[in-house]
Design an enzyme around this catalytic site. Structure first.
Site, PDB file in Angstrom:
ATOM      1  N   ARG A 244       0.859  -1.172   0.000  1.00  0.00           N
ATOM      2  CA  ARG A 244       0.000   0.000   0.000  1.00  0.00           C
ATOM      3  C   ARG A 244       0.903   1.231   0.000  1.00  0.00           C
ATOM      4  NH1 ARG A 244      -1.029   2.502   4.525  1.00  0.00           N
ATOM      5  NH2 ARG A 244      -0.955   0.668   5.867  1.00  0.00           N
ATOM      6  N   HIS A 248      -3.112   4.355   5.062  1.00  0.00           N
ATOM      7  CA  HIS A 248      -4.240   3.434   5.238  1.00  0.00           C
ATOM      8  C   HIS A 248      -5.542   4.084   4.781  1.00  0.00           C
ATOM      9  CE1 HIS A 248      -6.851   0.432   7.051  1.00  0.00           C
ATOM     10  NE2 HIS A 248      -7.446   1.388   7.754  1.00  0.00           N
ATOM     11  N   TYR A 257       4.858   4.838  11.213  1.00  0.00           N
ATOM     12  CA  TYR A 257       5.228   3.428  11.352  1.00  0.00           C
ATOM     13  C   TYR A 257       6.022   2.856  10.173  1.00  0.00           C
ATOM     14  CZ  TYR A 257       0.842   3.082   8.648  1.00  0.00           C
ATOM     15  OH  TYR A 257      -0.155   3.244   7.718  1.00  0.00           O
TER      16      TYR A 257
END
Length: 363
Positions: A244, A248, A257
């Site tokens: 990805r 998100h 992260y």
């Protein structure tokens, strides 16, 4: 892997490259999916969508899932699979209205055999198995392809679905899009298994891994899995390794992260540039055809933009139309009460307008 990151055929895979027309069709769908992701993200920034989980970078998985299915087969998507839903033939506007807050998920699941977008992780998987099992009992050649992410494999519904499908030899293909993160949780914190494909072994479901950014490999592996399921060989599990590239959702800060260096490494494995390089090298794609594909994608974006920007007047009757196929007496009673109340409001509004008009005439 059948096509390397540079678009050159590789001997790492064991399959044969799909026909050029299938890859060209897939290329057009990936270009459309990429533009669709961009347009939907822009609509969020404009306040027309509440949220959008982009599949930017995962488009090859989306396109392949739709492309390997026959007309009578079913697709069970997640919230991130709007590009797959649109590639399956659903109006791209209707694929987004759930994220706008509209009613009924926006489309008729039976028209294109596409289940509603599932936001809770893995809840659609037992439903997919149920449809596949019912088709098998009726003697139909239907195959169900159920999409999920790596995070969904940590949910109980995933394991229950695999177990039921294996025991009853249901014709369902589970495609796990392993993009390495369940929102911010890395794969290493989700599982200790050698791969997600291994999770099928304990249930008697054969598992296979594939490069999820290689459309040629995806069409070959998924096409084979669908064929085996249709031939009565039971459920299949395919783990597609992808990434990805964007956050998100628009509400996520991915820099918390993962590093820019990690993202950059995956940009070099972009499924779109990889496929385009191969098709150009083979003489299947030229500037004229690429421009035509881009124009078609832009038309899809225009249709999506105008459709989402169009305000819809809510119909109170929709509260009752889609609850039961045969409305209960209680529901009919509630419908009658609402109709009566609306009629009274309309009559009162009309009376007020008449009074205001008369008063204006007397002045």
């Amino acid at each position: 892997m059948l096509l390397g990151p540079d678009g050159r055929p590789t001997t790492a895979g064991t399959g044969t490259l799909p026909p050029p027309e299938d890859l060209l069709r897939g290329y057009a769908s990936i270009v459309a999916a990429r533009r669709y992701n961009e347009q939907a993200s822009a609509l969020v920034r404009q306040g027309r969508l509440a949220v959008y989980p982009s599949s930017f970078g995962q488009e090859a998985c989306q396109v392949a899932a739709a492309q390997v299915l026959a007309d009578g087969d079913w697709l069970f998507p997640t919230y991130r699979d709007t590009a797959a839903v649109a590639a399956r033939g659903v109006d791209p506007v209707e694929a987004l209205v759930l994220l706008k807050g509209d009613w009924h998920s926006g489309y008729d699941p039976y028209e294109r055999h596409v289940a509603p977008l599932a936001t809770p992780l893995a809840t659609q998987l037992p439903h997919a198995v149920g449809v596949a099992h019912a088709a098998r009992l009726r003697g139909e050649p239907t195959v169900v392809l159920a999409l999920c992410g790596d995070g969904a494999t940590s949910e109980g519904d995933f394991h229950e679905a695999l177990n039921f499908a294996a025991v009853f030899s249901s014709p369902v293909v589970f495609l796990v899009q392993n993009n390495r993160y369940a929102i911010s949780v890395p794969l290493s914190r989700q599982t200790a298994a050698p791969s997600l494909a291994h999770k099928g072994v304990g249930y008697g479901v054969p598992g296979e891994q594939v490069d999820g950014n290689d459309l040629a490999a995806l069409l070959t592996v998924l096409g084979g899995a669908v064929a085996r399921a249709r031939a009565g060989e039971g459920p299949q599990l395919v783990e597609a390794h992808t990434y990805r590239m964007q956050a998100h959702t628009n509400a996520d800060d991915a820099t918390r992260y993962r590093s820019d260096e990690e993202v950059a490494a995956w940009v070099g494995r972009d499924p779109l540039t990889r496929l385009e390089a191969y098709l150009r090298a083979e003489g299947v794609l030229d500037d004229e055809r690429a421009a035509a594909v881009a124009a078609e994608a832009e038309e899809l974006a225009r249709h999506t933009r105008e459709g989402i920007n169009r305000d819809v007047e809510p119909d109170p009757e929709d509260l009752f139309r889609h609850v039961y196929s045969r409305p209960t007496p209680q529901l009919e009673e509630q419908r009658a009460l609402v109709r009566d109340e609306l009629a009274r409001d309309e009559a009162a509004s009309g009376a007020n307008v008449t009074t205001d008009t008369r008063q204006e005439a007397l002045r």
